[in-house]
Design an enzyme around this catalytic site. Structure first.
Site, mmCIF file in Angstrom:
data_model
loop_
_atom_site.group_PDB
_atom_site.id
_atom_site.type_symbol
_atom_site.label_atom_id
_atom_site.label_comp_id
_atom_site.label_asym_id
_atom_site.label_seq_id
_atom_site.Cartn_x
_atom_site.Cartn_y
_atom_site.Cartn_z
ATOM 1 N N GLY A 56 0.793 -1.243 0.000
ATOM 2 C CA GLY A 56 0.000 0.000 0.000
ATOM 3 C C GLY A 56 0.815 1.278 0.000
ATOM 4 O O GLY A 56 0.272 2.353 0.255
ATOM 5 N N TRP A 58 2.218 2.894 -2.527
ATOM 6 C CA TRP A 58 1.771 3.807 -3.604
ATOM 7 C C TRP A 58 0.410 4.419 -3.261
ATOM 8 O O TRP A 58 0.139 5.563 -3.595
ATOM 9 C CB TRP A 58 1.695 3.057 -4.948
ATOM 10 C CG TRP A 58 3.034 2.902 -5.621
ATOM 11 C CD1 TRP A 58 4.223 2.785 -4.991
ATOM 12 C CD2 TRP A 58 3.297 2.872 -7.019
ATOM 13 N NE1 TRP A 58 5.237 2.660 -5.910
ATOM 14 C CE2 TRP A 58 4.689 2.704 -7.182
ATOM 15 C CE3 TRP A 58 2.519 2.923 -8.171
ATOM 16 C CZ2 TRP A 58 5.308 2.625 -8.426
ATOM 17 C CZ3 TRP A 58 3.135 2.837 -9.419
ATOM 18 C CH2 TRP A 58 4.527 2.695 -9.549
ATOM 19 N N ASP A 76 -4.846 -5.948 -5.157
ATOM 20 C CA ASP A 76 -3.682 -6.848 -5.084
ATOM 21 C C ASP A 76 -4.168 -8.274 -4.856
ATOM 22 O O ASP A 76 -5.289 -8.506 -4.387
ATOM 23 C CB ASP A 76 -2.749 -6.432 -3.948
ATOM 24 C CG ASP A 76 -1.357 -7.002 -4.126
ATOM 25 O OD1 ASP A 76 -0.485 -6.264 -4.636
ATOM 26 O OD2 ASP A 76 -1.134 -8.186 -3.794
ATOM 27 N N ASP A 92 -7.118 -10.737 -8.476
ATOM 28 C CA ASP A 92 -6.041 -10.969 -9.443
ATOM 29 C C ASP A 92 -6.328 -10.082 -10.648
ATOM 30 O O ASP A 92 -7.408 -10.191 -11.251
ATOM 31 C CB ASP A 92 -6.055 -12.459 -9.823
ATOM 32 C CG ASP A 92 -4.946 -12.799 -10.814
ATOM 33 O OD1 ASP A 92 -4.317 -11.841 -11.355
ATOM 34 O OD2 ASP A 92 -4.709 -13.996 -11.055
ATOM 35 N N ASP A 117 2.332 -1.383 -10.416
ATOM 36 C CA ASP A 117 3.680 -1.686 -9.940
ATOM 37 C C ASP A 117 3.812 -3.198 -9.736
ATOM 38 O O ASP A 117 4.504 -3.674 -8.839
ATOM 39 C CB ASP A 117 3.910 -0.921 -8.611
ATOM 40 C CG ASP A 117 5.342 -1.023 -8.130
ATOM 41 O OD1 ASP A 117 6.229 -1.207 -8.977
ATOM 42 O OD2 ASP A 117 5.571 -0.936 -6.907
ATOM 43 N N LYS A 157 5.219 -0.301 -14.335
ATOM 44 C CA LYS A 157 6.587 -0.813 -14.236
ATOM 45 C C LYS A 157 6.806 -1.787 -15.396
ATOM 46 O O LYS A 157 5.935 -2.575 -15.723
ATOM 47 C CB LYS A 157 6.759 -1.530 -12.894
ATOM 48 C CG LYS A 157 8.104 -2.196 -12.721
ATOM 49 C CD LYS A 157 8.424 -2.443 -11.271
ATOM 50 C CE LYS A 157 7.676 -3.661 -10.728
ATOM 51 N NZ LYS A 157 7.912 -3.790 -9.275
HETATM 52 C C1 LIG Z 1 6.251 -4.486 -5.762
HETATM 53 S S1 LIG Z 1 4.758 -4.977 -5.088
HETATM 54 C C2 LIG Z 1 3.840 -3.546 -5.145
HETATM 55 C C3 LIG Z 1 4.262 -2.535 -4.154
HETATM 56 C C4 LIG Z 1 3.309 -1.392 -4.057
HETATM 57 N N1 LIG Z 1 3.323 -0.618 -5.248
HETATM 58 C C5 LIG Z 1 3.633 -0.512 -2.885
HETATM 59 O O1 LIG Z 1 3.993 0.587 -3.073
HETATM 60 O O2 LIG Z 1 3.497 -0.961 -1.745
HETATM 61 C C6 LIG Z 1 4.041 -5.957 -6.296
HETATM 62 C C7 LIG Z 1 2.713 -6.488 -5.932
HETATM 63 O O3 LIG Z 1 2.106 -7.029 -7.084
HETATM 64 C C8 LIG Z 1 1.208 -8.018 -6.604
HETATM 65 N N2 LIG Z 1 0.772 -8.876 -7.702
HETATM 66 C C9 LIG Z 1 1.502 -9.704 -8.440
HETATM 67 N N3 LIG Z 1 0.745 -10.318 -9.343
HETATM 68 C C10 LIG Z 1 -0.495 -9.858 -9.164
HETATM 69 C C11 LIG Z 1 -1.730 -10.090 -9.780
HETATM 70 N N4 LIG Z 1 -1.834 -10.964 -10.773
HETATM 71 N N5 LIG Z 1 -2.822 -9.475 -9.354
HETATM 72 C C12 LIG Z 1 -2.726 -8.595 -8.335
HETATM 73 N N6 LIG Z 1 -1.595 -8.320 -7.730
HETATM 74 C C13 LIG Z 1 -0.502 -8.954 -8.122
HETATM 75 C C14 LIG Z 1 1.993 -8.762 -5.560
HETATM 76 O O4 LIG Z 1 1.142 -9.400 -4.661
HETATM 77 C C15 LIG Z 1 2.766 -7.617 -4.933
HETATM 78 O O5 LIG Z 1 2.170 -7.251 -3.748
#
Ligand SMILES: C[S@@+](CC[C@H](N)C(=O)[O-])C[C@H]1O[C@@H](n2cnc3c(N)ncnc32)[C@H](O)[C@@H]1O
Length: 851
Positions: A56, A58, A76, A92, A117, A157
């Site tokens: 969270g 962002w 997420d 998802d 992200d 990203k």
């Molecule tokens: C780098 S983190 C994001 C960090 C976030 N932007 C922050 O500032 O806290 C990447 C996130 O993408 C989520 N993620 C990966 N694949 C996903 C998907 N198919 N659907 C939803 N979330 C996904 C992961 O659970 C992870 O929490």
């Protein structure tokens, strides 16, 4: 990465620490902060969808930067710990369910910005992970196309992999501008970059192929993709049934390499219908750049991927260039054999001339440089001399004074001098106002050379035409004056000493060249001890003052007082402007002192031979005349008088009245005498004192006359003295410099991305606070209570900041010391000296040092 809590040592970098300190949930938050600072997409957004948002970070940043009551929806795979003011969804992003969940929250609104992200759960191998990430980005883009408003932002990203360009190409189809950037917070070793897409086009219908990873990341060339039309998929070009070309019934087409290397031919066009490239040029085939891989590619063009095609195109280009250079070389070789000889001789001649010209130019440059240097040196010297008042504006200095023009050895008496003046057209002599029989020559202006350099009324040289050099040195002079005035450095002193020495040498050179006999009639002793002549000289001096210039003998007999007051005002003004009233202390005394010291210096400027009043307007009275020359004598009495004379407002007013009205003056003198004044000698002191008090009619100067002088003096006295003004100016300058330094530091703090806004604000506050203080800590002295040592004392109530506990004894001692300093020098000198001797030396204790 959601719940993935593996924290390696390498992860604990400064952003990690900063996130901990500032309360952001992830270090990724700083990436969004930096991106937003660069592009400013959050400030104007009202609805934001953050895809892959856990934990969270962002969302926090978005909520902070968006206007109040904006909507932030975070999605997420993993549940997001509630962020105040934000909505969290556990979905998802690749599924349709996620889309409807968002729809449910967002209702009829459209998103202004969609953030992504996402990083999939990775770990197989890098290529696989990168591909997964690219697919996730496409999914995010798909969602964004559903919810973004026209002109909205999409921030995602992306990993730099083989699919990066394809992804970028797709993004460019949907947005007006696409910026790829890597924020500071993103680790260098990471291949992630962020793509900020600006201005969503919002097409009505979108070809699903654009968002299909299979199609987007397929290994097909861009040319193929360009046939895709994002806005009108139905209009996409279908392969036309073109049929066969004449006499061409196969699909396999061979094209000669020479065709590709033809400069007029576009290789891409050729490639379209080409299946195989046949080598028909041995030199190209054997060229080192024609690698085995290239040869292999040429065999079957239809199976080549984008990368291979690119490599092939670049090889064509290189070969074309190489071929062209080969042709030029052979041409040159052929032509050059014939022309070489002729050209060589011509070249040799030209080279010779060029070298000569260059040499001459060099020489000219050197000469002009030398000249400029010399001129600068002269200017500098002149400026220095002017600084020291050795030479005044336009003064050619003693060097220019030629011996044959004015040589004492040639002049035996006044008649000879007069004759010489008549003969010399260069010398302009002006007869004195008093037309005596004796020759009184006041040489006001003496032209001493053809350059029209003159002596002014004060006996100083000046030039008619103010050259540029003079103008410069004049302004320099002002500046240098200040520098000299405040500079006490060794170098400055040395410079001064050197210049003075030079000048003395020059003076002595000029003065010593002709040998003058000691008993020369023009040499007179300045110390005139004859009291009668001295008194008359004093009188003469007095009446030579400017104030008496315009007075006719009996013109003012009938002057009435009102008229007198008017004249007085005018005169008073002039007096003040002329500096009769000292503009620093309100006392004429100092001014007079200065004048007298000036007199000293000017006197000392002349050698013994120069006792002849040398064409100065300030020449003294004619008290002793030898051979018809006026002799200026030093008058210690007059100097003493000037020094002791105290000019208050009343005296100044009185003086002006005397100067402007003969009647008033005569009355005043008349009143000073009475018939009982006998000039008796040996009278008792008390009687003399009484006489002084009562035997003269007191002079009453009307108050309205003195008032103006009083006001003027008051104004002058109210002015701060020069040193104080200077000190204040210095302080101000220091403060300005300090503030400038602080500003620079503040700018650096503002640019520091590692700091939160709060930290920045705090640091800026302290920086400015520090800049505004003068660097000295304010110390409050607190007197220790009885029977308490300084160490034991706690901070007394109401005392803020730095404080020192002092012994009561110390306070008393200091007070005594101060009062002693105040009264220092009072009383008789001898007595105080005696007392000092008898007093025991004061002990310097620790307490005294503490202060
Ligand atoms: C780098 S983190 C994001 C960090 C976030 N932007 C922050 O500032 O806290 C990447 C996130 O993408 C989520 N993620 C990966 N694949 C996903 C998907 N198919 N659907 C939803 N979330 C996904 C992961 O659970 C992870 O929490």
């Amino acid at each position: 990465m959601g719940k993935k809590t593996k924290v390696g040592k390498q992860r604990k970098d400064k952003y990690y620490q900063l996130a901990k300190e500032t309360g952001y949930r992830s270090r990724a938050a700083f990436k969004l902060i930096q991106l937003n600072r660069k592009f400013g997409f959050l400030q104007k957004s009202r609805v934001c969808i953050d895809l892959c948002a856990a934990p969270g970070g962002w969302m926090q940043v978005a909520h902070q930067n968006m206007p109040v009551s904006s909507v932030v929806i975070g999605v997420d795979l993993f549940p997001i710990k509630p962020v105040p003011g934000c909505i969290g969804l556990t979905e998802d992003i690749t599924t349709e369910k996620c889309k409807s969940a968002i729809k449910k929250e967002i209702k009829t609104w459209k998103a202004d910005v969609v953030l992504h992200d996402g990083a999939p759960n990775v770990g197989l191998n890098w290529i696989h992970d990168a591909y997964q990430q690219a697919c996730l980005t496409l999914s995010a883009l798909k969602l964004a196309t559903n919810f973004l408003r026209e002109g909205g932002w999409f921030v995602t990203k992306v990993f730099r992999s083989k699919d990066y360009h394809a992804l970028l190409w797709v993004l460019k189809q949907f947005f007006k501008k696409v910026h790829a950037t890597k924020p500071q917070a993103s680790r260098n070793e990471s291949s992630e970059i962020f793509v900020v897409c600006q201005g969503y086009i919002a097409p009505d219908t979108i070809d699903p192929k654009f968002l299909d990873p299979k199609h987007v990341f397929e290994d097909l060339d861009i040319v193929k993709k360009q046939h895709m039309n994002i806005l009108h998929p139905e209009k996409q070009k279908k392969a036309k049934a073109e049929g066969y070309l004449e006499n061409d019934y196969t699909t396999h087409h061979k094209v000669m390499l020479s065709q590709f290397l033809n400069p007029d031919q576009d290789p891409i066009d050729l490639l379209q219908g080409c299946s195989e490239i046949v080598f028909d040029d041995k030199s190209v085939e054997e060229h080192p750049k024609t690698t085995a891989e290239i040869k292999e590619c040429c065999k079957d063009i239809k199976v080549l991927g984008r990368k291979d095609l690119k490599a092939l195109l670049s090889w064509f280009k290189q070969m074309k260039e190489w071929k062209a250079s080969q042709v030029v070389k052979t041409d040159e070789k052929e032509g050059s054999d014939d022309e070489t000889k002729v050209e060589e001789t011509e070249d040799n001649e030209e080279d010779g001339v060029d070298a000569e010209i260059a040499e001459l130019q060099d020489e000219e440059r050197r000469t002009s440089k030398r000249k400029r240097k010399q001129l600068n040196k002269q200017r500098q010297k002149l400026a220095e001399k002017m600084n020291l008042k050795m030479v005044l504006k336009g003064d050619g200095g003693p060097i220019l004074e030629s011996n044959d023009m004015f040589s004492l050895s040639d002049i035996k008496n006044a008649d000879e001098l007069a004759r010489m003046i008549d003969q010399q057209p260069d010398i302009v002599a002006e007869a004195s106002d008093d037309s005596d029989d004796e020759m009184k020559v006041k040489q006001k202006y003496v032209k001493y050379d053809t350059e029209s350099s003159k002596l002014d009324s004060s006996g100083l040289y000046y030039k008619d035409s103010d050259s540029e050099l003079e103008m410069e040195s004049d302004s320099d002079n002002e500046q240098d004056k200040e520098t000299l005035a405040f500079s006490d450095s060794d170098t400055e002193n040395k410079k001064v000493a050197k210049i003075t020495k030079q000048n003395t040498l020059l003076n002595s050179k000029v003065a010593k060249t002709p040998t003058i006999p000691k008993n020369h009639p023009l040499l007179t002793d300045l110390d005139d001890t004859d009291p009668v002549s001295r008194r008359s000289m004093k009188a003469e001096l007095w009446f030579q003052k400017d104030s008496f210039k315009d007075i006719d003998e009996d013109d003012d007999e009938g002057v009435d007082l009102d008229k007198l007051a008017e004249t007085y005002k005018e005169k008073g003004k002039k007096v003040a402007e002329d500096g009769l009233v000292d503009d620093k202390r309100g006392s004429l005394k100092r001014k007079l002192e200065d004048e007298s010291s000036d007199d000293d210096s000017s006197d000392s400027d002349y050698d013994v031979e120069d006792n002849v009043a040398p064409a100065t307007g300030k020449a003294g009275p004619d008290t002793s005349k030898k051979d018809g020359f006026e002799v200026v004598s030093q008058d210690p009495e007059l100097k003493r008088l000037k020094k002791t004379l105290k000019m208050d407002a009343e005296t100044l007013a009185l003086g002006t009245m005397i100067a402007t009205s003969k009647k008033f003056k005569r009355d005043l003198i008349d009143d000073a005498w009475n018939r009982y004044a006998f000039n008796d000698t040996n009278l008792p002191d008390w009687f003399v004192e009484d006489e002084k008090k009562h035997m003269k009619k007191p002079v009453v100067v009307p108050e309205k006359y003195t008032e103006e002088y009083k006001n003027r003096l008051q104004d002058i006295n109210a002015r701060p003295i020069k040193k104080v003004v200077e000190a204040k100016a210095r302080k101000k300058k220091r403060m300005i410099k300090k503030m400038e330094r602080a500003k620079k530091k503040v700018e650096a703090v503002m640019e520091n991305a590692d700091m939160s806004e709060r930290e920045k604000a705090q640091q800026i506050k302290t920086l400015y606070k520090k800049a505004q203080t003068d660097g000295k800590k304010k110390v409050t002295y607190v007197v220790a209570k009885k029977h308490t040592t300084a160490k034991r004392m706690k901070r007394p109530q109401g005392v803020k900041g730095h404080y020192k506990v002092v012994d009561p004894r110390m306070k008393k001692d200091l007070r005594a010391q101060k009062s002693k300093e105040k009264t220092k020098g009072r009383g008789k000198k001898g007595k105080s000296a005696k007392n000092n001797k008898s007093m025991p030396p004061k002990k310097k204790g620790k307490k005294a040092k503490a202060k």
